[in-house]
Design a protein around this motif. Structure first.
Motif: not given
Length: 408
Positions: A373-382
């Motif tokens: 819920y808190v991992l604001f990261d582009d790799e995670y988003f993709d």
């Protein structure tokens, strides 16, 4: 349903899981249009409000281009576009809190994290005027976001209410639900209303809203009281509801009895359970209630709402990750970063600091779920968006089987 059913999209609270919703929307909306089920109502809470508002502002581009814009927005958002460095935020917060606590004076903290980057990002990527034109021109019938109005300082906590901020040309008199303390506020959707809906308590600061004046006050995350605003879209006339959720839309089977050597739950486990209960259980119960009403109608019964209006059958299309899927993904992404070359430790010290904080709360399922819920990261988003596309494909396959079964 009528020959041209009214289709609504409900987007639940998700925090950093909002990228899953973006991928799911980009995949499912064009396919729904191909099946003559074009969504015209979008309503969301928390991160779901961000996605509802963004789609509302892109709808004039057509579903294919709108989907690409949604995906591009999430791909382009780095951590520095959302939060300040967590260690710096916590140090500043502690420096303000400690002196006051020692002498029992001074105001309390507004929040633990610095969200000024998110405020700037929201006002850059969200075009409220374009959303308003899309509603005025009939491209969409309604776009809304849900926020929770906090009680005033000396009022009891039971006076908190959910407010549906709604831009629509449809009759909205049935959207309010006094029995569940849900109000409706017709008007334009602004960046501040979207930010209020996504203001996660404790972590993010509350947002002051004064438009319309009748509901002036401080607002926090809409998901804590109305995470899946199903009743409002049904009140707006929806015949089909696509629920794009950040968690499973059904309860998992019961576990066997715990063995005697089962470790005690740590803080991360307890916190993750609380988050899941707030965001997931109420949504599941509302979906079960909708299914129950559909079953009654199919049996020839005609249940009515509190206002006396007869219910009608509503087809639900859930789009959700598998239980634990996003938690496992978040842990996988974080593990890759932890073992990467030393330069990444400098470039991504904010993520690593966040992980250390969560690791201090516990280890296991709870930690993974909180991280998701808190991992604001582009790799995670993709990676989430790919899972969202797969979930959309699964939902469409189920829809086609349902339609085929009804035709037989």
């Amino acid at each position: 349903m009528t020959d041209r059913p009214i289709v609504a999209v409900v987007l639940t609270g998700a925090a950093a899981r909002g990228a899953f919703q973006a991928g799911a929307l980009a995949a499912i909306v064009p396919e729904l249009e191909a099946r003559d089920l074009s969504p015209t109502i979008y309503l969301g809470a928390s991160a779901g409000a961000i996605n509802a508002a963004l789609w509302g502002s892109f709808a004039h581009l057509g579903s294919e281009r709108a989907g690409r814009r949604m995906v591009d927005v999430w791909r382009s958002m780095g951590r520095k576009d959302i939060l300040g460095h967590p260690l710096g935020s916590i140090v500043r917060a502690t420096s303000k809190l400690l002196p006051g606590s020692l002498v029992s004076r001074g105001p309390g903290l507004r929040a633990l994290l610095d969200t000024e980057p998110l405020v700037r990002t929201a006002r850059t990527v969200f075009d409220g005027q374009r959303l308003a034109r899309n509603v005025d021109e009939g491209i969409l019938s309604a776009v809304g976001v849900v926020a929770t109005r906090m009680p005033s300082r000396n009022a009891p906590l039971g006076t908190a209410r959910s407010v549906v901020f709604l831009d629509t040309q449809l009759p909205a008199d049935g959207v309010a639900d006094p029995a569940r303390a849900v109000d409706v506020a017709p008007g334009r959707i602004t960046a501040d209303k979207v930010l209020a809906s996504a203001a996660i308590p404790v972590a993010f600061p509350a947002v002051r809203l004064d438009d319309p004046p009748a509901i002036s006050g401080w607002y926090v995350d809409g998901g804590i009281r109305l995470n899946a605003p199903l009743r409002p879209v049904v009140a707006l006339g929806a015949d089909v509801v696509v629920v794009v959720a950040a968690d499973a839309t059904d309860y998992a089977p019961a576990e066997p009895p715990a063995p005697p050597d089962e470790p005690w739950p740590d803080i991360a486990d307890s916190t993750a359970l609380t988050v899941h209960t707030v965001l997931g259980d109420r949504m599941i119960e509302d979906l079960h209630a909708l299914r129950q009403r559909n079953a009654w109608i199919e049996q020839g019964l005609v249940p009515t709402s509190d206002s006396g209006r007869p219910y009608r059958p509503v087809l639900e299309i859930p789009v959700a990750p598998r239980p634990g899927e996003l938690g496992d993904l978040a842990q996988f992404v974080m593990t890759r970063k932890r073992i990467s070359r030393w330069r990444s430790w400098v470039q991504e010290s904010d993520l690593l600091a966040l992980e250390r904080v969560l690791r201090g709360l516990g280890e296991g399922t709870g930690e993974r779920e909180l991280l998701s819920y808190v991992l604001f990261d582009d790799e995670y988003f993709d990676a989430q968006m790919e899972i969202g596309r797969n979930a959309a494909a699964t939902a469409l396959a189920q829809l086609d089987r349902t339609v085929a079964g009804a035709a037989d």
